[in-house]
Design an enzyme around this catalytic site. Structure first.
Site: not given
Length: 417
Positions: A150, A396, A400
């Protein structure tokens, strides 16, 4: 659902461009007209649909997609000679803010067009796809993330193996919004493994999987992911089991070679810069919705013989909310302008995405507090704004990840970093 902000925004709306002395340097009459058109459409046509369908986890109806096409919103950033409006990221984000104020998914569906899925090698085919994209008849989906990839897109493991004049795709993708309803899916795949010492992003390419709306092609299956919010279209977990894609459907960017081993990751990164500013604009729209709903509610609700808007603590909270929205809007417009100027904006895009989305969470949370118990019901729109705003800090690239991008431009990396 009770609507505390269902009236149309008119020329006296405080969020519309102000008298000449207060106008920002990027203001033009054409942009002001586009913004007001988008606002009226959002309030008059999108908001009633959102209030009806979002509680049912319903999808954006076809008639609303057709209206978006009629207004030209699917082709805001597509050149006029290709059937689009010939505008820039600035206008794209301005329209998206207005649409997100009513229903974030409608602002989001615009990103599934804008010329996406048209970067094929054949010029005639590309021109045809651009026109279809601008008209809203070529709406896609993007399959980037995987269960183990991801934030770390360089770890993509979905494979594409060349078999004659086709690619054979095997693997799994997650968080693919609009996948089944789309005309195509742009899939990030690994076509080769990096050599020792090379970046893990080497060997990634994007493929264009063309399909029929409402169906999956042979070898592709999936199930919808049940989300807390962000309704309007379904988000899918997809399994590719020998899906065949024609060789000519390899995505090729301007000046790229078909055998460029690093093209896929670069394309994803370039896509994400604009996507992050777009997300900032959507976050501003959600936060503005919370402010507008709160303005009306503070005048409507009475306690101790007064509208609760008479109490200083609540007035000051509202003032803080409005100031934060204005700050984030100014920032996303600045970065959108820089992107339109062709400036490298990876850090700025990360900054505005971080700042605007975290702001939206704070502001929508405060709006729920101002609504009291009524804010924690599905009778008011504010709970939808809060649910959708919470997602903006995640998709998107999480907050972090944005901090990592920003700090990497400020500090040297250690050998272990």
């Amino acid at each position: 659902m009770t609507s505390t902000a269902s009236r149309s925004a008119g020329t006296t709306d405080p969020w519309l461009p102000q008298p000449p002395a207060l106008l920002p340097p990027w203001h033009t009459p054409a942009r002001a007209e586009l913004q007001e058109q988008a606002r009226r459409f959002a309030m008059d046509e999108v908001l009633p649909v959102a209030n009806e369908l979002d509680p049912q986890k319903g999808e954006i109806p076809q008639r609303l997609l057709e209206r978006l096409g009629e207004l030209g919103y699917f082709g805001i950033t597509i050149a006029a000679e290709d059937g689009g409006l010939g505008l820039g990221v600035f206008e794209y984000c301005t329209v998206s803010e207005e649409l997100a104020r009513a229903w974030m998914s409608v602002a989001s569906i615009l990103a599934r067009s804008q010329g996406m899925g048209t970067s094929v090698a054949d010029p005639a085919r590309r021109a045809d796809l651009l026109r279809r994209s601008a008209a809203g008849s070529w709406i896609g989906a993007v399959a980037l993330s995987e269960p183990e990839a991801g934030s770390d897109l360089a770890n993509v493991q979905t494979r594409a193996v060349r078999d004659g004049d086709e690619w054979v795709v095997t693997g799994r993708k997650r968080w693919c919004g609009n996948a089944k309803a789309a005309d195509f899916i742009q899939v990030l795949v690994r076509v080769a493994d990096p050599q020792p010492g090379e970046s893990r992003s080497r060997g990634l390419r994007n493929l264009l999987l063309v399909k029929e709306r409402g169906t999956f092609p042979p070898g592709l299956s999936g199930h919808p992911i049940d989300k807390v919010g962000y309704h309007g279209f379904l988000t899918w977990d997809l399994t590719f089991d020998g899906v065949r894609v024609p060789a000519e459907d390899l995505i090729v960017g301007p000046g790229e070679a078909g055998d460029d081993p690093g093209a896929g990751f670069r394309e994803a990164q370039a896509f994400l810069n604009t996507a992050r500013v777009h997300t900032a604009a959507r976050a501003v729209g959600l936060a503005r919705a919370a402010v507008e709903d709160s303005v009306l509610y503070l005048q409507e609700r009475e306690q101790f013989g007064h509208p609760i808007g008479d109490f200083q603590a609540l007035r000051f909270a509202l003032a803080d909310m409005a100031a934060q929205v204005e700050q984030a809007r100014a920032f996303y417009r600045q970065v959108a302008h820089l992107l339109d100027e062709g400036r490298p904006c990876e850090r700025e895009a990360a900054m505005v995405k971080l700042q605007a989305t975290e702001m939206a969470v704070r502001v929508t949370n405060q709006a729920m507090q101002l609504h009291g118990g009524n804010g924690y019901t599905t009778e008011r729109q504010v709970e939808r704004h809060w649910r959708d705003a919470r997602l903006t800090t995640i998709f998107e690239g999480t907050s972090e990840i944005q901090k990592r991008i920003i700090s990497n431009t400020m500090l040297p990396r250690s050998p272990l970093g």
